[in-house]
Design a protein around this motif. Structure first.
Motif, short mmCIF file in Angstrom:
data_model
loop_
_atom_site.label_atom_id
_atom_site.label_comp_id
_atom_site.label_asym_id
_atom_site.label_seq_id
_atom_site.Cartn_x
_atom_site.Cartn_y
_atom_site.Cartn_z
N SER A 345 0.86 -1.18 0.00
CA SER A 345 0.00 0.00 0.00
C SER A 345 0.90 1.24 0.00
N GLN A 383 -3.68 4.80 8.06
CA GLN A 383 -4.19 4.16 6.84
C GLN A 383 -3.50 2.83 6.53
N PRO A 385 -0.30 2.06 5.66
CA PRO A 385 0.50 2.00 4.43
C PRO A 385 1.81 1.23 4.66
#
Length: 568
Positions: A345, A383, A385
Motif C-alpha cells: 500500500s 491508513q 500504508p
C-alpha cells in the motif's frame, strides 16, 4: 491488391494463415478494412502493415517525416483537421509533390487534397503515428508577426471587451477562428509545447510585453506582443485557470488542463503584481511522457545498486535533494513506480500531484483546507500504508513525523533543498531533529542536478584549455584519454547545440562511519570524506563520467556541480 497484401504478410510470417482468415472475417462483420482491423487489434504492427502495402503497390515507405521534407506554406494550405482526420500529409521530395498517407484505400482524401493544392502528386506510405507526429510538429500556426499585426489593427483592448469562452480540451491547432487575444494565448502555449519548454514567462516591461520560454533549463526570449494587450492577455490566462480577473494587487495561483497537438498538458499558473503590471509564470507538465523507468534515470552501476538496495528495505527514509528544477520529482516517481506492486500500500502527499499513478493513493496539499505535509503524514499512519512519499520536508514537524514513521516500520521517500548529499544530514540537525534519530532512520540520500545533453547531430570534438581539466579535477594525463565535445548548433536543436537534459548524481549511504559522524554532529565536509571512502561519487565526478560517455559538455557540468569539494 488485398490478396497480394495478405500473401506478403504470410511471406513475412507476420501472422498465421488461420489468424489472418479469422481477422478478415471479423473485419467484414464490423464493416472495417482488413489493415485497419489488424492494426486496431494489434495483430500486426502498423509499421509492418504500411511496409507490406508499400511493397505490394510498389510505392516508397517513409520511416520518418522530417522538417526538411515539409514546406510549411504548402502544408498550411490544407486544413489541420482534414489532415488529422484522414492521416495524410503533403511533402516535397526532390522537388516533387508527394502525398504521404497511412491508408492507401483512402482515395477520397487523396483526391480532395489534390483539388486543394491544385497539383498532381505521387503517393508514399507511412505509419499513422509517423504522419500524426509530423502534422503536430510541423503544421504552421498563424505566424507571430502576422498575429501581432492583427492585434495592432484591433482597437484598444480591455478585458471587458474580449470574449472569454470557457477553455475545453479541444486541440489548440484547430482553434483558428478565435478572438485575437485568445489566438495569441493559444499561440504562446502551442509554441511552448512544440519547443518542449518547461515554463512560460509573460513579463510586463515599461513599454512592451516579453514572452520567454525555459527550454532545457535556459530562458529564451520568444517575442514581444504589444503592451496594449497586456491586461486582456493576463485576463485570458486568469479565465482559463479559474482565477479572479478583478484582483490585480495580490498574487494568485491556479491550474488548467488543455490539449495541444494530441498531448494532454497540465499547467500550473502563478500571477504576481509588479511595477509594470502583472507577471505570469506558467509551468507546463506533459502528462503523455509518463514515468521514467528507474534504470533509465541515469544512475551509474554503483549508484543504481545502492538505490535498489535502499528501496528494498522494509523501513527507513530515502531523501532526494537538490534545488528547484533539478529533477527530484522524476526520480521519486521512478522509485515509486518500481515499488508499486499489488502486495504493498503506497500513499503520497504532494504539492502538486504531477503524475497520477494507478494503484497509488495520492493526496494534494491544500493549506486552506488544512491539508499540509505534516497533517497528511499523521493521517497516513492510520491508513496502514507500507510506503509513504512526502513531497517535501520543509520543517521540524514534518521531519519528526517522517522519521517516526520510518522507525515504526514504514519506508518513507521525501525531498530536501540542500546543495549536496552530506549537507542533508546537517540540514536535518538544523531543523532540530536528534542525531540518533537521523542515524537510525535515514538509509540513503540522493543529491542531483540536471545538465543539458549534447545534440547528437551537431556535436563536435575539440581540445579544451588545460585550465578546464583542473576545474573538473582531472590531470592532463587523465584528460588525454577522454574525447571532449562542444555544442555547435543545428536546426534540429534550434541552434543551441543541446537537446534534452540528463541528471548527475551523488548518492550517500548511511554506513557505520557516516552514522558515527552523524551522532557526533560532524559537519558536512567530514561526512563527505567518510561517504567517499565508502564509495560515494561526487556530483562533479558523475558529471565527468557523463562527459566520457559523450553526453554533455565541460561547461554544463561546471555550471551544475561545484569543484570546491575536490579541492579541499
Amino acid at each position: 491488391m488485398i490478396n497480394s497484401f495478405k500473401e506478403r504478410l504470410l511471406e513475412l510470417k507476420a501472422i498465421s494463415p488461420q489468424a489472418l482468415a479469422a481477422a478478415e472475417k471479423k473485419a467484414k462483420e464490423l464493416g472495417t478494412t482488413l489493415p485497419e482491423y489488424l492494426v486496431e487489434q494489434k495483430l500486426v504492427s502498423d509499421e509492418l502493415v504500411a511496409k507490406a502495402f508499400a511493397e505490394v503497390l510498389n510505392v516508397p515507405f517513409i520511416d520518418k517525416i522530417n522538417e526538411a521534407m515539409v514546406n510549411t506554406e504548402l502544408l498550411g494550405k490544407a486544413p489541420f483537421r482534414f489532415l488529422k482526420e484522414n492521416n495524410i500529409i503533403p511533402i516535397k521530395e526532390q522537388g516533387k509533390l508527394v502525398f504521404v498517407i497511412a491508408d492507401p484505400f483512402h482515395f477520397q482524401a487523396v483526391d480532395e487534397l489534390r483539388v486543394l493544392l491544385g497539383d498532381p502528386a505521387h503517393l508514399s506510405l507511412a505509419t499513422t503515428k509517423s504522419i500524426n507526429d509530423a502534422i503536430n510538429r510541423l503544421y504552421p500556426l498563424e505566424g507571430t508577426k502576422q498575429m501581432i499585426e492583427e492585434l495592432g489593427e484591433t482597437g484598444e483592448l480591455e478585458e471587458e471587451a474580449v470574449e472569454f469562452g470557457e477553455i475545453d480540451e479541444r486541440n489548440l491547432l484547430g482553434m483558428a477562428q478565435e478572438a485575437p487575444v485568445i489566438k495569441m494565448v493559444n499561440h504562446i502555449l502551442f509554441q511552448a509545447v512544440k519547443q518542449s519548454a518547461s515554463d512560460i514567462h509573460i513579463e510586463p516591461l515599461e513599454k512592451e510585453l516579453q514572452v520567454r520560454y525555459r527550454i532545457d533549463g535556459v530562458l529564451h526570449t520568444a517575442f514581444n506582443p504589444p503592451k496594449r494587450i497586456q491586461s486582456a492577455l493576463v485576463s485570458r490566462v486568469k479565465i482559463m485557470s479559474n482565477l479572479n480577473i478583478a484582483e490585480k494587487r495580490k498574487p494568485q495561483d491556479g491550474r488548467v488542463q488543455i490539449k495541444v497537438a494530441d498531448k494532454s498538458i497540465d499547467i500550473r499558473v502563478s500571477i504576481i503584481p509588479t511595477v509594470f503590471g502583472e507577471k505570469v509564470a506558467l509551468r507546463l507538465l506533459d502528462k503523455s511522457h509518463g514515468v521514467v523507468a528507474l534504470e533509465k534515470i541515469g544512475f551509474s552501476k554503483r549508484d543504481l545498486q545502492v538505490v535498489l538496495q535502499s528501496i528494498g528495505l522494509p523501513n527507513g527514509i530515502i531523501m532526494v535533494t537538490g534545488p528547484t528544477g533539478s529533477g527530484k520529482t522524476t526520480t521519486l516517481y521512478a522509485i515509486l513506480n518500481r515499488l508499486n506492486t499489488e502486495d504493498v500500500s503506497i500513499v503520497t502527499v504532494e504539492d502538486p500531484v504531477e503524475y497520477q499513478i494507478s494503484g497509488i493513493a495520492q493526496v494534494q496539499v491544500n493549506e486552506k483546507a488544512g491539508v499540509t505535509f505534516a497533517s497528511a503524514l499523521r493521517a497516513f499512519l492510520r491508513q496502514d500504508p507500507d510506503i509513504m512519499m512526502v513531497g517535501e520536508t520543509r520543517d521540524h514537524e514534518t521531519a519528526q513525523i517522517a522519521i517516526q514513521a520510518s522507525l515504526t516500520g514504514h519506508l518513507v521517500l521525501t525531498t530536501l533543498h540542500t546543495n549536496n548529499a552530506p549537507a542533508s544530514i546537517t540540514r536535518l540537525l538544523d531543523m532540530g531533529v536528534e542525531p540518533y534519530l537521523i542515524a537510525s532512520s535515514v538509509t540513503c540520500v540522493i543529491a542531483q542536478r540536471l545538465v543539458r545533453k549534447l545534440c547528437p547531430l551537431c556535436k563536435k570534438a575539440y581540445k579544451p584549455a588545460p585550465g578546464l581539466f583542473k576545474a573538473l579535477g582531472l590531470s592532463e594525463a587523465e584528460a588525454s584519454k577522454i574525447t571532449f565535445y562542444q555544442a555547435i548548433g543545428c536546426p534540429e536543436c534550434s541552434n543551441t547545440g543541446y537537446k534534452g537534459r540528463l541528471a548527475v548524481f551523488e548518492i550517500m549511504q548511511m554506513s557505520p562511519a557516516v552514522a558515527k559522524l552523524t551522532l557526533a554532529r560532524a559537519d558536512a565536509n567530514q561526512l563527505r570524506i567518510a561517504a567517499q571512502q565508502d564509495g560515494m561519487t561526487l556530483l562533479i565526478q558523475d558529471g565527468v563520467e557523463k562527459i566520457k560517455q559523450e553526453l554533455t559538455t565541460i561547461d554544463e557540468v561546471l555550471s551544475a556541480a561545484s569543484t570546491a569539494q575536490l579541492m579541499e
